[in-house]
Every structure is written in C-alpha cells, then in structure tokens.
Write a protein that holds these residues in place. Structure first.
Motif, PDB file in Angstrom:
ATOM      1  N   ILE A   1     -43.276 -33.574  -9.036  1.00  0.00           N
ATOM      2  CA  ILE A   1     -42.035 -32.847  -9.363  1.00  0.00           C
ATOM      3  C   ILE A   1     -41.090 -32.887  -8.163  1.00  0.00           C
ATOM      4  CG2 ILE A   1     -41.044 -30.574  -9.921  1.00  0.00           C
ATOM      5  CD1 ILE A   1     -43.737 -29.908 -11.352  1.00  0.00           C
TER       6      ILE A   1
ATOM      7  N   MET B   1     -39.667 -28.502  -3.943  1.00  0.00           N
ATOM      8  CA  MET B   1     -40.470 -27.831  -4.964  1.00  0.00           C
ATOM      9  C   MET B   1     -39.980 -26.410  -5.193  1.00  0.00           C
ATOM     10  SD  MET B   1     -42.727 -28.237  -7.168  1.00  0.00           S
ATOM     11  CE  MET B   1     -43.503 -27.087  -8.307  1.00  0.00           C
TER      12      MET B   1
ATOM     13  N   THR C   1     -47.658 -28.319 -16.679  1.00  0.00           N
ATOM     14  CA  THR C   1     -48.057 -29.734 -16.644  1.00  0.00           C
ATOM     15  C   THR C   1     -49.567 -29.867 -16.424  1.00  0.00           C
ATOM     16  OG1 THR C   1     -45.897 -30.220 -15.723  1.00  0.00           O
ATOM     17  CG2 THR C   1     -47.522 -31.968 -15.556  1.00  0.00           C
TER      18      THR C   1
ATOM     19  N   MET D   1     -45.264 -25.952 -12.769  1.00  0.00           N
ATOM     20  CA  MET D   1     -46.400 -26.766 -12.293  1.00  0.00           C
ATOM     21  C   MET D   1     -47.616 -26.601 -13.216  1.00  0.00           C
ATOM     22  SD  MET D   1     -48.310 -26.435  -8.610  1.00  0.00           S
ATOM     23  CE  MET D   1     -49.096 -24.874  -8.981  1.00  0.00           C
TER      24      MET D   1
ATOM     25  N   GLN E   1     -39.584 -36.327  -7.569  1.00  0.00           N
ATOM     26  CA  GLN E   1     -38.521 -36.659  -8.532  1.00  0.00           C
ATOM     27  C   GLN E   1     -37.206 -35.993  -8.118  1.00  0.00           C
ATOM     28  OE1 GLN E   1     -40.364 -35.337 -12.140  1.00  0.00           O
ATOM     29  NE2 GLN E   1     -41.274 -37.326 -12.562  1.00  0.00           N
ATOM     30  N   ARG E   2     -37.299 -34.742  -7.667  1.00  0.00           N
ATOM     31  CA  ARG E   2     -36.087 -34.025  -7.246  1.00  0.00           C
ATOM     32  C   ARG E   2     -35.470 -34.682  -6.007  1.00  0.00           C
ATOM     33  NH1 ARG E   2     -38.354 -27.787  -7.806  1.00  0.00           N
ATOM     34  NH2 ARG E   2     -38.535 -27.805 -10.071  1.00  0.00           N
TER      35      ARG E   2
ATOM     36  N   ASN F   1     -41.574 -21.844 -10.381  1.00  0.00           N
ATOM     37  CA  ASN F   1     -42.195 -23.086  -9.927  1.00  0.00           C
ATOM     38  C   ASN F   1     -43.679 -23.143 -10.266  1.00  0.00           C
ATOM     39  OD1 ASN F   1     -39.823 -24.139  -8.899  1.00  0.00           O
ATOM     40  ND2 ASN F   1     -40.053 -22.970  -7.024  1.00  0.00           N
TER      41      ASN F   1
END
Ligand code: NAD
Length: 385
Positions: free
Chosen positions: A372, A70, A357, A354, A375-376, A350
């Motif tokens: 997030i 993150m 969204t 965040m 996904q990374r 970050n």
C-alpha cells in the motif's frame, strides 16, 4: 534489510539527497538523508549516538518514507544523525552541537526537511534546534510551552512526551483484537518495555477495559493475572526506576526480564529495543497477536515464521506511527486535542485498510502495508513530475 549492510543502497525510491556536514570548530560530523520527497518534504528525527553513520541514517530514512506514506501523511521520508555519544560530552557542548547542526541545516530546513526527536534527542533538544535555526517550523516535538504566533493564531509545541505513539499502539491493538474477534474487555496483554511507548499503551488499554497482565523493563518482569494497575505501576517506575517495585499482592509475581516474551496472553506488545524476538525464543512465543510498538523488535525472517503459525503481527511502521502523526499535527499548528483525534482517525483507518486485505489474501500485514505504502509513493512520483 540486513543488519550487516555496509553501504547506502540506491533503488527506484531513493535516497534522493544525502547531506554530510562537518563543523571544524566543534569537531563533529552529521548527516541528513532525504530518502524520498514524492509525497512532500522529508520528515524524520535526529539521532545522536557515537555510532550513527550515513548507512544507518539511510535505512532509518527509508523506514520513514514507508511510515509516512502508510500513515497517509503528505510527508516524504528523512532522517538525521549526529555522530557523537552525548554521554561523553557536557550538556553545554551537546547544546552547542545541536545549535551548530541547526544552523548548518538551514540550506534544506524547512524547505526540504523538518527535524524531530529520536534517540538521545527530546523536546529540550528540539527547542534548542528551533532557537538556533530561527524558524518555529524547522522542527517538531518541541515543548508545549514553545509558542509562536502566526496570522493571529497561537501555535504550541506537541512533544512526543504527550504519548501520541503509545496511543497509536493502543489503538492498533484494539483494532487487531476486533479483527481476531476478541472483546477488548476479555483481552490479556503483555508489554515489554515501560518507557514513553509502553506507559501510554498501558494507560489507554486499561481505560478501554483490557487487562495488562505483565510488564517488563530492563530490570525484570512484573506479572499479575488480575491485571497491573497503570497508576500504581507508573508511580513505582517513576519513583524507583523499576517496574519490579510495583506494590506486591497475593497474585503478583516478579519474573526474569525476557520471560515476558514467552507468557500466555492475547497480545504481546514489544516496546523496548530491537531484535527482542529472535532465534532463541521465537519457538516459544504463545500470543496470537503481536503489536510492534518498538522499531524492528524482530527480523523479518521471524515475522514470517510466526505468520506461518497464524500469529497476526502488526508491523512497527503501522503501529508506532502516532509520533509522526503528532509531528504533522504540530507542523499544521493543531492543538493537543486535535492531534489525538488525528492519530485516532489515521491509525484506525490504516489498520482497517491493511487488515481488510489481510482477510482477503491471507498475506502477512507487513507485506500488505508495504505494498500500500509503495503504491502511494509511486503515485506521488507521477504527481511530482
Ligand atoms: P524509552 O527509552 O522511553 O523506554 C524504553 C523502555 O524499555 C524503558 O522502560 C527501559 O527500561 C526498557 N528496556 C530497555 N531494555 C529492555 C529490555 N532488554 N527488556 C525490556 N525492557 C527494556 O523508549 P520509547 O520512546 O518508549 O521507545 C521504545 C521503542 O519504540 C523504541 O524502539 C523506539 O524506537 C520506538 N518508537 C518510539 C517512538 C516515540 O515516540 N517515543 C516513536 C516510534 C517508535
């Protein structure tokens, strides 16, 4: 994950490696968990307590996988534990144990894992670790005078004692206030816990014009509706060990320790231990923003309950990532100024990603940030192949 987790849970992320070590001469055991290496070598601190075990270390390593992803760092997640209560041994023995642990970890450090400070390990222990291991890069959080020269460049330690985590918590608070359209100069803030994280969060928030109206430590809560002066409070805490010895004024009040969670303010920053918001007080929380400086200040069920009441909760692994961002800066050989700049860039970005969204779908920030990060991590797996 439940408190009562009895064994290591293996899933589609990890843990990839678990290394248990035992030193028959010093009679101690330790464990390192490399949870996931998709984004880079594993990073996380060494905890030294009488109760730490592979299950606890695996949970902490997983939290680091998410925190590092993150934060946008090229690090995977890892953590280490030494199962000894340092209060039961001499300082000499503690040093011998840290040195032995450092030598045993040479098989994975610094190629797959880089150590750092955690509970009962500070910059002093990090210097012991690096000395015994022999590589400056083996560990971060070293003292500022722990210097090495590489390629004509001088590299220094960047101890967590510089305040990177508290700075990140203060930045997260600033972004959260802006998101809720509250001017920081009008903001009233409470900080529960006045150690490394709480002290620096106070310092920066005051610098930016916010009013910190209550602060607690294990001895109680000090309250002043006109705002608590950072310098005076830090002096009282350093000299006497208690925030309650803040110089009294006509507007200051001494309150009981846990009442801080129930005060009216714009932001509450828990910066002490876990589970301070729980079944017994969750109904009485009045702040509409909570920035989690501490790790797991409340279980997920209470976060969900507060989210339903429109409380914006900035999750721990987003808000308190300043420390690990500082670790990355140290690993790269950055100086203090460049480190603080990096913490600012990463935390602010970050937080904004965040919250953008959150604004769109109304989901809780933790849920959004986990997605997030995940996904990374999964994208990293494809690159690793
Ligand atoms: P610290 O030991 O420096 O300070 C803890 C403070 O909390 C002390 O002032 C203590 O008096 C107070 N405290 C203890 N019990 C309390 C209670 N019941 N109520 C109110 N105050 C209480 O610890 P720290 O380094 O500031 O860490 C605080 C939290 O932040 C921990 O959860 C830690 O895991 C987390 N954290 C710290 C860092 C870091 O870089 N220091 C990084 C990430 C997360």
């Amino acid at each position: 994950m439940p408190e009562s987790q009895l064994e290591v849970i293996y899933d589609d992320i990890g843990p990839e490696y678990i290394l248990e070590v035992y030193d028959p001469k010093l009679n101690f055991s330790g464990v390192v968990v490399l949870d996931n290496l998709n984004l880079g070598l594993a990073k996380g601190g060494i905890r030294m307590t009488g109760t730490v075990d592979p299950v606890e270390v695996s949970r902490l390593a997983r939290a680091m996988t998410y925190k590092n992803a993150m934060a946008g760092l090229p690090f995977g997640g890892g953590k280490a534990g030494i199962a000894v209560d340092p209060k039961t041994i001499s300082l000499r023995k503690k040093k011998a144990i840290i040195e032995s642990f450092a030598r045993m970890l040479k098989v994975i450090v610094p190629k797959y894992y880089i150590a750092g400070p955690d509970i009962n390990t500070t910059e002093r222990e990090m210097a012991w670790f690096a000395d015994a291991h022999g590589d400056w890069e083996s560990v971060t959080g070293k003292p500022a005078d722990y210097v090495s020269k590489k390629g004509g460049k001088t590299r220094r330690g960047l101890p967590h004692e510089l305040g990177s985590t508290g700075y990140g918590v203060a930045l997260s608070t600033k972004v959260a206030l802006a998101f809720k359209e509250i001017d920081i100069k009008d903001a009233e803030i409470t900080i529960a816990g006045y150690g490394n994280v709480g002290v620096f969060a106070h310092r920066f928030l005051e610098e930016w014009g916010a009013k910190v109206i209550a602060v607690s430590d294990s001895s109680g809560t000090i309250y002043d509706r006109n705002g608590l002066d950072h310098k005076k409070l830090l002096t009282a805490k350093t000299k006497t060990g208690s925030v309650l010895n803040y110089p009294a004024s006509t507007t200051s009040k001494k309150l009981s320790r846990d009442v801080i969670y129930e005060l009216s303010a714009n932001v509450l920053i828990p910066a002490a231990g876990p589970d301070v918001i729980n079944r017994s007080n969750v109904e009485r929380i009045k702040t509409k923003i909570i920035v989690e400086g501490a790790n797991i200040p409340m279980a997920e069920q209470f976060e969900k309950q507060l989210h339903k009441k429109d409380v914006l909760i900035i999750p721990d692994f987003v808000a308190n990532a300043g420390g690990v961002i500082s670790s990355y800066a140290e690993y790269k050989g950055y100086d203090e100024k460049k480190m603080f700049k990096l913490v600012e860039e990463k935390i602010v970005l970050n937080m904004q990603v965040m919250l953008a969204t959150v604004a769109k779908n109304g989901h809780a920030p933790r849920e959004v940030a986990m997605k997030i990060a995940r996904q990374r991590i999964l994208a990293g797996a494809k690159r690793k192949k």
